[in-house]
Motif scaffolding. Structure first.
Motif, PDB file in Angstrom:
ATOM      1  N   HIS A  39      -0.583   3.759  -4.698  1.00 22.77           N
ATOM      2  CA  HIS A  39      -0.307   2.568  -5.617  1.00 22.77           C
ATOM      3  C   HIS A  39       0.408   3.208  -6.618  1.00 22.77           C
ATOM      4  CE1 HIS A  39      -0.795  -1.257  -7.259  1.00 22.77           C
ATOM      5  NE2 HIS A  39      -1.439  -0.615  -8.364  1.00 22.77           N
ATOM      6  N   ARG A  71       7.179   2.957  -5.684  1.00 22.60           N
ATOM      7  CA  ARG A  71       6.614   2.093  -4.438  1.00 22.60           C
ATOM      8  C   ARG A  71       7.579   2.377  -3.202  1.00 22.60           C
ATOM      9  NH1 ARG A  71       4.998  -1.404  -8.817  1.00 22.60           N
ATOM     10  NH2 ARG A  71       6.758  -2.667  -8.617  1.00 22.60           N
ATOM     11  N   ARG A  72       8.600   1.952  -3.495  1.00 20.96           N
ATOM     12  CA  ARG A  72       9.734   2.355  -2.299  1.00 20.96           C
ATOM     13  C   ARG A  72       9.655   3.719  -1.545  1.00 20.96           C
ATOM     14  NH1 ARG A  72      13.407  -0.320  -6.009  1.00 20.96           N
ATOM     15  NH2 ARG A  72      14.276   1.774  -6.377  1.00 20.96           N
ATOM     16  N   GLU A  75       6.419   3.680   0.302  1.00 22.62           N
ATOM     17  CA  GLU A  75       6.543   2.850   1.387  1.00 22.62           C
ATOM     18  C   GLU A  75       7.258   3.630   2.562  1.00 22.62           C
ATOM     19  OE1 GLU A  75       5.646  -0.507   3.798  1.00 22.62           O
ATOM     20  OE2 GLU A  75       4.978  -0.110   1.538  1.00 22.62           O
TER      21      GLU A  75
END
Length: 150
Positions: A39, A71-72, A75
């Motif tokens: 996170h 975050r990218r 992911e």
């Protein structure tokens, strides 16, 4: 000892005194680790605390940009990890709930902290909740694995 592992972390961006060089170094570190459930979020000061008065505050816009980039990256790592999970001969899932619709699949989490859902044609019998159920991952989509019982 573990040839296949996922590590989780909470990673704040924009800590006091956080430089672009330090952030880039942290991204490089994260790229080299098996961080998949992670996170990324912008650090926020709490008014009235000593930290809110410290020098070296990172502007809000920079914190948000860094968090979005982090975050990218997370992911992308998560999706690659899920695809690699398809090669495992089996895994175990604890099914936690079923969606609200009558035809919604059962959903749970595996030992690698990946979200899983039981394929609809596997829904013949309710899986035992709170117990480990052996499954095989068949496909990966939208950040989760589609599995069948074995």
């Amino acid at each position: 000892h573990w040839p296949y592992v996922a590590l989780g972390a909470d990673i704040p961006t924009g800590l006091l005194g956080g430089t672009q060089e330090g952030f880039d170094e942290g991204l490089d570190f994260c790229l080299g680790t098996p961080l998949t459930p992670a996170h990324g979020f912008p650090y926020s000061n709490r008014p009235g605390t000593a930290a809110a008065l410290f020098p070296g505050q990172v502007p809000s816009g920079i914190k948000k940009e860094r968090a979005a980039l982090l975050r990218r990256m997370i992911e992308e790592k998560k999706n690659a990890f899920l695809v690699s999970s398809l090669e495992l001969p089996h895994m175990q899932v604890v099914f936690e709930f079923r969606g609200k619709a009558e035809s919604a699949p059962y959903q749970g989490i595996n030992e690698y902290y990946s979200d899983c859902r039981l394929l609809p044609d596997e829904d013949r019998a309710t899986p035992p909740y709170g117990e480990l159920v052996p499954v095989k991952a068949l496909t990966s989509e939208r950040g989760r694995l589609n599995v069948r019982r074995i």
